[in-house]
Design an enzyme around this catalytic site. Structure first.
Site, PDB file in Angstrom:
ATOM      1  N   ASP A  32      -6.127  -6.283   5.400  1.00 16.36           N
ATOM      2  CA  ASP A  32      -7.371  -6.153   3.981  1.00 16.36           C
ATOM      3  C   ASP A  32      -8.152  -7.254   4.006  1.00 16.36           C
ATOM      4  O   ASP A  32      -9.473  -7.032   3.778  1.00 16.36           O
ATOM      5  CB  ASP A  32      -6.363  -5.425   2.997  1.00 16.36           C
ATOM      6  N   ASP A  66      -3.191 -18.243   4.869  1.00 17.62           N
ATOM      7  CA  ASP A  66      -4.038 -18.983   3.795  1.00 17.62           C
ATOM      8  C   ASP A  66      -4.395 -19.917   4.676  1.00 17.62           C
ATOM      9  O   ASP A  66      -5.563 -20.007   4.418  1.00 17.62           O
ATOM     10  CB  ASP A  66      -3.514 -19.674   2.630  1.00 17.62           C
ATOM     11  N   TYR A 116       1.306  -1.559   0.069  1.00 18.74           N
ATOM     12  CA  TYR A 116       0.037   0.083   0.169  1.00 18.74           C
ATOM     13  C   TYR A 116       0.762   1.215  -0.581  1.00 18.74           C
ATOM     14  O   TYR A 116       0.403   2.779  -0.076  1.00 18.74           O
ATOM     15  CB  TYR A 116      -0.480  -0.377   0.839  1.00 18.74           C
ATOM     16  N   LYS A 150       2.567 -14.522   5.495  1.00 19.73           N
ATOM     17  CA  LYS A 150       2.768 -15.212   4.979  1.00 19.73           C
ATOM     18  C   LYS A 150       4.260 -16.069   5.053  1.00 19.73           C
ATOM     19  O   LYS A 150       5.163 -15.759   3.668  1.00 19.73           O
ATOM     20  CB  LYS A 150       2.172 -15.120   3.174  1.00 19.73           C
TER      21      LYS A 150
END
Length: 467
Positions: free
Chosen positions: A355, A331, A159, A231
């Site tokens: 998000d 995930d 972002y 992740k």
């Protein structure tokens, strides 16, 4: 400062901060942006709820002085700019504000008004509570298990907007420099000649202040678990570092109040078998211990010894009363927040993960129409509370849409200000209106026996059910 685009309400006073604590007068001035599209309908319904709750809670002894400031379409029509400098200055000067949904400008300049405001005020926490109100439609079997708060890092990750568009001179220049300086890394791109490029910065400072805020909030609100969502199995030096730095600040600054998941295994093993050796304990927490290289084995033994050194403050089951710090792969968290929702409480995440996750969790409890949000700098005290959904322009001025996102963002705002009586009344009113099945169209079409009411009428129903 002197403002030309709006008036400061007479009779109101500024919120300030002293020694890290907000100083909230009984007559605070709170800036608001009504929002674009459906924002006008939503704000009218929401402000009635807010004023009614303040009146009921304090009987006239306290009152909010609302000050309209401008951003989005309304600002552009009046001042030919999507985000006037005076709006940013007002949020800075008056500390705490609230806003409806804003349009993303088409064309160059500002990519996102929301992101621009967050950057201008360094609002590094995006705080998104997700909880279920009995009776709301949900696609999952047990939405009542969902009671989570996401702390999403709000200033870094992709972002930051550092991108090089394919086909531009900047893209070619960047790839040329990249290839010359890091040929092995450049070679990892499958189709470099046609690739757009983005940069993903994740810093020590950005991670630590986000995780610090999440832990402090969890401890203050007597939460049980704080999960670092990452992740890091793939992005080892950004999201993997987020995990490592998160654990680091937890252990360094909150040692007596927290325990990590692996520490609970080590301490629990010792409690079950006091004669267990360090190496035996290491084998139990890492089944592949015997196949590890000697230096890795030594690392695991050192971890066991460090955990056992906590025995005076954490042993004999004392760790069970501590805030549990664990981590979950991004995930996997999407699965487990559905299948094991009760195992999640406070979640600290990098920007992009947060998000995705906050919107996905909102779907479990009724959707974006009832999902509140806040952007906060817990050091300076600045905060903007906001709707988390879009502007839905096709429903503008129809008095139709659900105002729940802004209303519950206001509930967060009042709780942040310390006006907990107001926040509790808003929650009570929301629970009552939903339980009575008097809801807006988005819920009514999914609920048996519901009465569909207008946006404004939903606000009045909430006021009615405050008691």
């Amino acid at each position: 400062m002197a403002y030309t685009q709006f008036k400061i309400p007479a009779g109101g006073a500024k919120i300030t901060i002293k020694d890290g604590k907000l100083q909230v007068p009984d007559n605070p001035i709170i800036p608001f942006v009504e929002g674009d599209g459906t924002g006008r309908d939503i704000w009218r319904a929401s402000v009635r709820v807010f004023d009614a709750a303040v009146q009921k809670a304090y009987g006239g002894k306290r009152k909010v002085h609302w000050m309209e400031i401008f951003a989005g379409e309304k600002a552009f029509r009046q001042f030919k700019t999507w985000l006037p400098d005076e709006t940013v200055e007002a949020f800075k000067e008056f500390m705490v504000g609230i806003k409806g949904p804003l349009t993303t400008p088409i064309g160059g300049g500002i990519r996102s008004l929301n992101v621009a405001l967050r950057k201008a005020l360094d609002l590094y926490v995006c705080q998104r509570p997700v909880r279920y109100y009995k009776g709301l439609p949900s696609p999952v079997k047990h939405p009542e298990y969902v009671d989570m708060v996401i702390f999403r890092e709000n200033t870094e990750d992709i972002y930051t907007g550092i991108e090089f568009q394919y086909g531009t001179d900047d893209n070619a220049k960047f790839k040329k420099l990249f290839k010359e300086a890091f040929p092995k890394e450049y070679a990892k791109m499958r189709f470099p000649d046609t690739a757009g490029i983005g940069i993903k910065p994740v810093s020590v400072e950005g991670t630590e202040r986000l995780v610090r805020a999440a832990i402090r909030w969890a401890l203050t609100n007597k939460r049980k678990i704080m999960s670092l969502v990452h992740k890091g199995n793939i992005m080892k030096f950004t999201e993997g570092a987020f995990k490592d730095w998160g654990y680091g600040v937890a252990k360094r600054e909150f040692r007596n109040d927290i325990v990590t998941e692996r520490e609970t295994w080590i301490l629990g093993n010792k409690e079950k078998n006091p004669e267990l050796s360090v190496e035996e304990n290491a084998k139990e927490i890492d089944p592949g211990y015997e196949m590890m290289a000697p230096d890795k084995q030594a690392e695991i033994r050192a971890e066991v010894e460090a955990a056992l050194a906590l025995w005076p403050t954490h042993g004999d089951g004392k760790w069970k009363s501590k805030l549990l710090i664990k981590d979950t792969i991004a995930d996997i968290v999407f699965q487990q927040t559905i299948t094991r929702a009760r195992e999640f409480d406070v979640l600290a995440t990098p920007n992009l993960n947060g998000d995705y996750l906050s919107d996905a969790l909102a779907a479990q409890v009724g959707g974006m129409g009832i999902a509140p949000g806040a952007n906060i700098n817990y050091v300076t005290g600045h905060a903007i509370f906001e709707a988390t959904h879009g502007t839905a322009p096709k429903y503008a001025n129809l008095d139709k849409v659900n105002p729940g996102s802004v209303i519950l963002s206001g509930e967060m705002m009042f709780r942040y200000l310390g006006w907990t009586e107001v926040a509790d009344l808003i929650v009570k009113g929301m629970e009552g209106a939903v339980a009575a099945r008097t809801v807006t169209y988005d819920f009514a079409r999914l609920m048996d026996g519901a009465t569909e009411i207008k946006c404004s009428e939903f606000g009045e129903a909430i006021i009615k059910h405050m008691g």
